[in-house]
Design an enzyme around this catalytic site. Structure first.
Site, short mmCIF file in Angstrom:
data_model
loop_
_atom_site.label_atom_id
_atom_site.label_comp_id
_atom_site.label_asym_id
_atom_site.label_seq_id
_atom_site.Cartn_x
_atom_site.Cartn_y
_atom_site.Cartn_z
N ASP A 97 0.80 -1.23 0.00
CA ASP A 97 0.00 0.00 0.00
C ASP A 97 0.83 1.28 0.00
O ASP A 97 0.41 2.30 -0.51
CB ASP A 97 -0.94 0.02 1.22
CG ASP A 97 -0.21 -0.25 2.53
OD1 ASP A 97 1.01 -0.37 2.50
OD2 ASP A 97 -0.87 -0.36 3.58
N HIS A 98 2.04 1.22 0.57
CA HIS A 98 2.80 2.46 0.77
C HIS A 98 3.56 2.93 -0.47
O HIS A 98 3.97 4.08 -0.54
CB HIS A 98 3.80 2.29 1.91
CG HIS A 98 3.18 2.42 3.27
ND1 HIS A 98 2.22 1.56 3.73
CD2 HIS A 98 3.40 3.31 4.27
CE1 HIS A 98 1.87 1.91 4.96
NE2 HIS A 98 2.57 2.97 5.30
N ASP A 162 3.48 -1.22 11.60
CA ASP A 162 3.01 0.10 11.22
C ASP A 162 2.39 0.72 12.45
O ASP A 162 1.64 0.05 13.18
CB ASP A 162 1.97 0.00 10.10
CG ASP A 162 1.71 1.37 9.51
OD1 ASP A 162 2.30 1.69 8.47
OD2 ASP A 162 0.93 2.13 10.12
N ARG A 450 -1.39 12.27 10.15
CA ARG A 450 -0.10 12.91 10.47
C ARG A 450 0.07 14.17 9.63
O ARG A 450 -0.34 14.21 8.49
CB ARG A 450 1.06 11.97 10.14
CG ARG A 450 1.09 10.80 11.05
CD ARG A 450 2.49 10.36 11.41
NE ARG A 450 2.34 9.55 12.60
CZ ARG A 450 2.62 8.26 12.65
NH1 ARG A 450 3.17 7.65 11.61
NH2 ARG A 450 2.42 7.59 13.77
N SER A 644 6.22 7.21 13.25
CA SER A 644 6.16 5.92 12.57
C SER A 644 6.87 4.79 13.31
O SER A 644 7.67 5.00 14.21
CB SER A 644 6.79 6.12 11.20
OG SER A 644 7.40 4.96 10.76
N ARG A 646 8.82 2.76 11.60
CA ARG A 646 9.91 2.34 10.71
C ARG A 646 11.21 2.11 11.47
O ARG A 646 11.74 3.01 12.11
CB ARG A 646 10.09 3.34 9.56
CG ARG A 646 10.49 4.73 9.97
CD ARG A 646 10.40 5.71 8.81
NE ARG A 646 9.02 6.04 8.54
CZ ARG A 646 8.57 7.27 8.22
NH1 ARG A 646 9.40 8.27 8.11
NH2 ARG A 646 7.30 7.49 8.01
C1 MIC Z 1 3.28 6.35 8.66
O1 MIC Z 1 2.09 6.59 8.70
O2 MIC Z 1 4.15 7.13 9.09
C2 MIC Z 1 3.73 5.04 8.05
C3 MIC Z 1 4.39 5.34 6.78
O3 MIC Z 1 2.61 4.24 7.80
C4 MIC Z 1 4.68 4.37 9.03
C5 MIC Z 1 5.32 3.15 8.53
C6 MIC Z 1 6.48 3.38 7.60
O4 MIC Z 1 7.24 4.33 7.76
O5 MIC Z 1 6.67 2.54 6.72
C7 MIC Z 1 4.05 4.06 10.38
O6 MIC Z 1 3.10 4.71 10.75
O7 MIC Z 1 4.54 3.18 11.10
FE1 SF4 Z 2 -0.63 4.61 5.08
FE2 SF4 Z 2 0.49 5.30 7.42
FE3 SF4 Z 2 -0.95 7.06 5.98
FE4 SF4 Z 2 -2.15 5.07 7.15
S1 SF4 Z 2 -1.04 6.72 8.17
S2 SF4 Z 2 -2.51 5.76 5.06
S3 SF4 Z 2 -0.66 3.41 6.97
S4 SF4 Z 2 1.00 6.11 5.42
#
Ligand code: MIC
Ligand code: SF4
Length: 753
Positions: A97-98, A162, A450, A644, A646
């Protein structure tokens, strides 16, 4: 076994063990239990031994499921491969999805993504096939929506790579966001080790109505608790007010618990949950859940005197809650929509909005899109159109196909919306914008979760505001932050003054959801799959184990940077264009600390090289120290590593020679990730000692071979003029975690036993 759903046998087994574990735990505690306690302790590895010391001790838990998304699964699977196991020990899924970039719309964007990320998708698919993991390909949906629709069940416990995994708390699951290394433990059959969370109770009274949406509840909670107020705590919602919120609405609230740093958030199972399970084809789980309501709700006494059971209780009256808009740059900067104009003018935020975006894992349910479509329909009938570009990211193919069938997408398109792929897209910087240049100051509004700088479009000058989908549509019709859709009027195409009315929509589709498994791949049985990683690949790199502990590495460490203010994982290892290298540790390390505001330099992402006094980018500086075998330490402010899950934000510094990260306070997942990768996370005993650290200091820690849980760590700071001072710091490593540290990483330790 069919891996596209959670099987009833698994749910039965979970309820059986919850029954006996909860009884045993109740006896130990000698008191009634909150819902969070029931499900959490009900999943403890040893209920008779687990500590009762919330917020202090660590505990071992046994989750029922693991979910991973494409941007984090790569590193997780590269680590899992090192364990050399034939398959995962618990049911696991991967969701692509990302990596899909939003540009022209779903169909063409998906085609481009399939081509651009073929190597990575092929890797994830073959690794899923090999280890018996359910694979959801590109376009199938965003991890948390697919999990809610297919896998989440009340009373279950899951972990996901995630931070928004807690989305599944909307249906009464303890669902925790973790780094890849934690997922590897559970996939390898080991327990999930985490700090036993404290308990925050949120009492909801009244009923949501009018323009106010579930999103406004969590925006209010974030305003009250702030971005670090939920750290190492589970947020449990209770009270009459919970009953009027749909399951997907509850999931929006638990999803965004990540924004206050909560370990997870949870709602009791209720009739709305039943309706949702039935509508998503899981009526069998409903009957079982109904027989086990005592496991899926808090004890009566807790509801009567919550102060006796929670570490903190807050109360929100839904009758008087107004729609809120938060931002820019942080999700806890809130104001009701009626104050938005005043606040924007006072702070000089650009009044004109450049783009409006709805959807994402947080707000893309049938109900969300239904309410957005209601406003769009009404607007079109009154001769209005969105004044600015409006984008929609559906959360899953199941929901997308249903909202298309029911005409909602058409309603939104009629006022000018573009429908993007069922993927994260602009929520994670996968947004190709042609309308601005880098550095252009502009305002955007979204229903995402976010809004850190540069998050959506890579441009630090974009001011990102967040609200409910209905608020975003309201603002898109007005086009500016000055427009209060609750009370103001708009001039339509005939020059007439018109006003919007509050949205109304069904929570669930009357005709049921479109049933589709489009994009899901079930692993074939008994097929031997080879996972090939091309050694010249730019996207994937096999991992080599990190070195074990050596006391000499902690002598005369160089300070690479001292972060000032907010330092999220988006500052440490941004996503957007860097998502491309999530499977290649060396290449992604070229983004290390690129967004950090360093106390020693003026421009963010830069630092001073102590070897020659040159100012360079922090990733280049880290590389140079690495090549010159210089051990270094990073200094941080409050809530370091917010955001995140990550683990790249921990693996990159480790790879480049970081030995210690010393901060005022940590966000939970990031601190855990540092421990997993063998970096020592320390916090100042006296936060004002942060001020004592200068650019050219050399920091030394002795006696680390005697590290014990709870012991303090003394750092001696040698100043440039030859004088030295000592400061005290704390670590939170448990006995087991000290072994990870000594082995060089948790993975090295697992392999050694
Ligand atoms: C996000 O919303 O910041 C992400 C991208 O979904 C991250 C995961 C990632 O960095 O791959 C998260 O929330 O953990
Ligand atoms: Fe994707 Fe993270 Fe955004 Fe949710 S918050 S849509 S998991 S990047």
């Amino acid at each position: 076994m069919d891996l596209s759903k959670t099987h009833i046998e698994l749910v039965k087994k979970v309820y059986e063990s919850l029954e006996s574990n909860i009884a045993a735990f109740k006896e130990r505690k000698g008191n009634s239990l909150t819902l969070a306690e029931k499900i959490l302790y009900g999943h403890s590895k040893n209920v008779n031994e687990i500590s009762l010391n919330r917020g202090e001790d660590f505990g071992d838990f046994q989750p029922d499921r693991v979910a991973m998304q494409d941007a984090t699964a790569q590193m997780a699977l590269l680590q899992f491969m090192q364990a050399e196991l034939p398959e995962t020990a618990v049911p696991t899924t991967v969701h692509c999805d990302h990596l899909i970039q939003a540009y022209e719309g779903a169909n063409s964007d998906l085609k481009v993504a399939n081509k651009a990320h073929k190597e990575v998708f092929d890797f994830l698919r073959s690794a899923s096939e090999k280890f018996n993991i359910g694979f959801w390909g590109p376009g199938a949906g965003i991890i948390h929506q697919v999990v809610l629709e297919q896998y989440a069940f009340p009373g279950g416990m899951m972990i996901g790579t995630d931070s928004h995994t807690p989305n599944a708390g909307g249906i009464g699951m303890i669902a925790i966001g973790v780094g890849g290394a934690d997922a590897v433990d559970v996939m390898a059959g080991m327990p999930f080790n985490t700090k036993i969370p404290k308990l925050i109770g949120v009492k909801l009274t009244g009923t949501l109505s009018g323009w106010t949406a579930p999103k406004d509840i969590i925006l209010k909670v974030a305003e009250i608790l702030t971005v670090k107020g939920g750290t190492n705590a589970i947020v449990e919602y209770f009270g009459e007010g919970t009953k009027s919120i749909s399951t997907t609405g509850k999931a929006t609230i638990t999803n965004m618990g990540a924004e206050i740093g909560a370990t997870c958030s949870i709602f009791p199972f209720d009739e709305k949950g039943e309706d949702y399970l039935k509508a998503t084809g899981r009526g069998d789980i409903t009957s079982l859940a109904n027989e086990n309501m005592h496991l899926l709700t808090a004890d009566e006494d807790v509801l009567l005197s919550p102060e006796d059971y929670f570490d903190q209780v807050i109360e929100i009256d839904l009758d008087s809650l107004e729609p809120h808009i938060v931002g820019p740059h942080t999700p806890d900067l809130a104001r009701p929509v009626s104050k938005l104009k005043e606040d924007a003018l006072e702070n000089n935020y650009p009044i004109q909005i450049s783009n409006a975006l709805i959807g994402s894992c947080t707000n893309s349910s049938y109900e969300d899109i239904g309410r957005a479509a209601y406003i769009a329909r009404e607007a079109a009938s009154k001769g209005l159109k969105a004044k600015i570009p409006l984008m929609v990211t559906p959360g899953s193919e199941v929901t997308r196909a249903t909202i298309e069938r029911d005409g909602y997408l058409k309603d939104l398109e009629a006022i000018g919306a573009t429908v993007l792929a069922n993927a994260c897209g602009p929520c994670i910087g996968q947004w190709k914008r042609d309308d601005i240049k880098d550095g252009d100051t502009n305002t955007i509004v979204s229903s995402y979760n976010r809004n850190f700088p540069a998050r959506n479009d890579g441009n630090k000058a974009t001011l990102s505001f967040i609200g409910s989908p209905e608020s975003v549509i309201g603002l898109a019709l007005g086009g500016t932050l000055e427009f209060n859709f609750l009370s103001d009027t708009l001039i339509n195409e005939d020059g007439l003054e018109v006003k919007l009315t509050p949205p109304v929509a069904e929570e669930l589709p009357e005709k049921g959801f479109e049933s589709t498994l489009d994009g899901f791949i079930q692993p074939k049985e008994d097929v031997d799959v080879d996972i090939v990683i091309d050694s010249n690949s730019e996207r994937l790199q096999a991992l080599t184990p990190f070195d074990a502990f050596n006391e000499n590495n902690y002598v005369q460490m160089t300070v690479i940077m001292k972060a000032v203010g907010k330092c999220t994982t988006d500052h440490i290892s941004p996503a957007g264009k860097w998502l491309k290298y999530r499977g290649h540790l060396e290449n992604i390390s070229q983004n290390l600390f690129i967004g950090v505001n360093n106390a020693f330099t003026e421009e963010s992402g830069t630092g001073v090289n102590v070897l020659n006094n040159e100012i360079m980018t922090l990733p280049d500086l880290a590389k140079s120290y690495h090549e010159n075998n210089i051990n270094w330490i990073a200094i941080g402010d409050e809530n370091y590593g917010e955001g995140s899950s990550r683990e790249h934000a921990a693996m990159e510094p480790r790879f480049r020679g970081c030995k210690v990260v010393l901060v005022k306070s940590f966000a939970r997942i990031h601190e855990a990730n540092l421990k997993k990768q063998g970096i020592l996370p320390l916090t100042f005993e006296d936060k004002s000692d942060y001020e004592k650290i200068d650019q050219n200091d050399k920091l030394t820690i002795r006696n680390l071979e005697n590290l014990k849980p709870g012991s303090t760590v003394t750092i001696s700071i040698e100043k440039e003029d030859g004088t030295s001072i000592e400061i005290e710091t704390n670590h939170s490593l448990s006995d087991e975690q000290i072994k990870w540290f000594e082995s060089g990483s948790a993975l090295n330790f697992i392999k050694s036993i």
